[in-house]
Design a protein around this motif. Structure first.
Motif: not given
Length: 288
Positions: A90-118
């Motif tokens: 939200k802050a990036a949008m309000d400040a007028g940032v044009k392009h966000i490069i986000y460091t997400s994670g590599e994961f195959r299992i996305e459901g809450q059953d995954s040990p990595l859900w947190n």
């Protein structure tokens, strides 16, 4: 101008170094820090220091003004990470940032059953928000750093055993420095808009493979034993060893095949073959 969050961490500093090597002027690089004292070295290089905190919305808006590209390094405060990420976007949008490069994670299992859900919940929501925001984005699905392997397997040259409840699960790990180099490539160039990249290696290995490689490099027999989760926890308790719950979650996710993704995305970005795990293990253990 490029702004890098998490700039005083290993990944952030490496990314800055690679940007400078690619010819980006220091006047075109800014960093977000909570404590200016930790950024003395960056300040001495002539990099613009901006003070902000993921928990302080107004500080983020001020820090993001005038920024074209924002390297948004995901937060480490797991319980509060989802709300923090929402504030950053939200802050990036309000400040007028044009392009966000986000460091997400590599994961195959996305459901809450995954040990990595947190871990992955914030990533899943942040990716969704980014895609719905109307902002230009690039998503970096960062896998596990190769440098973490010694922490996972312990002092194997003394014990002779890799003892983890990872089953036959394989891991695709890459050097942090090569992830940072690939990130700097994306920041320094155009053509990566609204794309996702898998920051993992081109081959995945099991802990049995790792045990065999270390045995070959050192001449010491290393065996891999995969106990059940219950046996693993019981052994830790008997030995009086306390490790973070997140550590166990990552291992259990690996047992489910959640770290087996492979890709040549990073090789294409940095223009050469990635360092294989065998090279890393030989350097780490042959003279260990």
């Amino acid at each position: 101008m490029i702004l890098i969050t998490g700039a005083t961490g290993h990944f952030g500093k490496l990314t800055i170094d690679f940007l400078l090597k690619k010819g980006i002027e220091t006047s075109q690089i800014a960093v977000l820090v909570r404590n200016t004292e930790k950024a003395t070295d960056l300040n001495e290089k002539g990099i613009n220091i901006r003070v902000g905190d993921y928990n302080d919305y107004s500080s983020l808006v001020r820090a993001f003004r005038g920024i074209d590209k924002l390297l948004f390094v995901s937060g480490t405060d797991i319980p509060n990470r989802t709300s923090q990420h929402e504030q950053v976007l939200k802050a990036a949008m309000d400040a007028g940032v044009k392009h966000i490069i986000y460091t997400s994670g590599e994961f195959r299992i996305e459901g809450q059953d995954s040990p990595l859900w947190n871990f992955v919940e914030a990533h899943i929501k942040t990716e969704k928000w980014l895609k719905e925001s109307g902002l230009t984005y690039t998503i970096l699905k960062n896998g596990l750093y190769m440098e973490y392997i010694p922490y996972f397997i312990g002092n194997v040259l003394e014990t002779g055993i890799i003892y983890l409840p990872a089953g036959n699960g394989k891991i695709s790990v890459a050097l942090r420095s090569e992830m940072a180099e690939a990130t700097a490539t994306i920041l320094a160039m155009e053509g990566h808009e609204n794309k996702s990249y898998h920051f993992v290696n081109t081959e995945a290995y099991g802990y049995e493979d790792i045990a065999r490689y270390i045995s070959e490099f050192t001449g010491k027999t290393i065996n891999y034993i995969s106990p059940t989760e219950e046996e693993f926890r019981k052994t830790l308790q008997q030995q009086g060893v306390s490790i973070p719950e997140e550590y166990i979650s990552i291992i259990l996710a690996q047992a489910q095949g959640d770290a087996e993704m492979v890709s040549d995305d990073m090789e294409k970005l940095i223009g050469r073959k990635l360092t294989p795990i065998t090279t890393f293990l030989q350097e780490a253990y042959q003279h260990g």
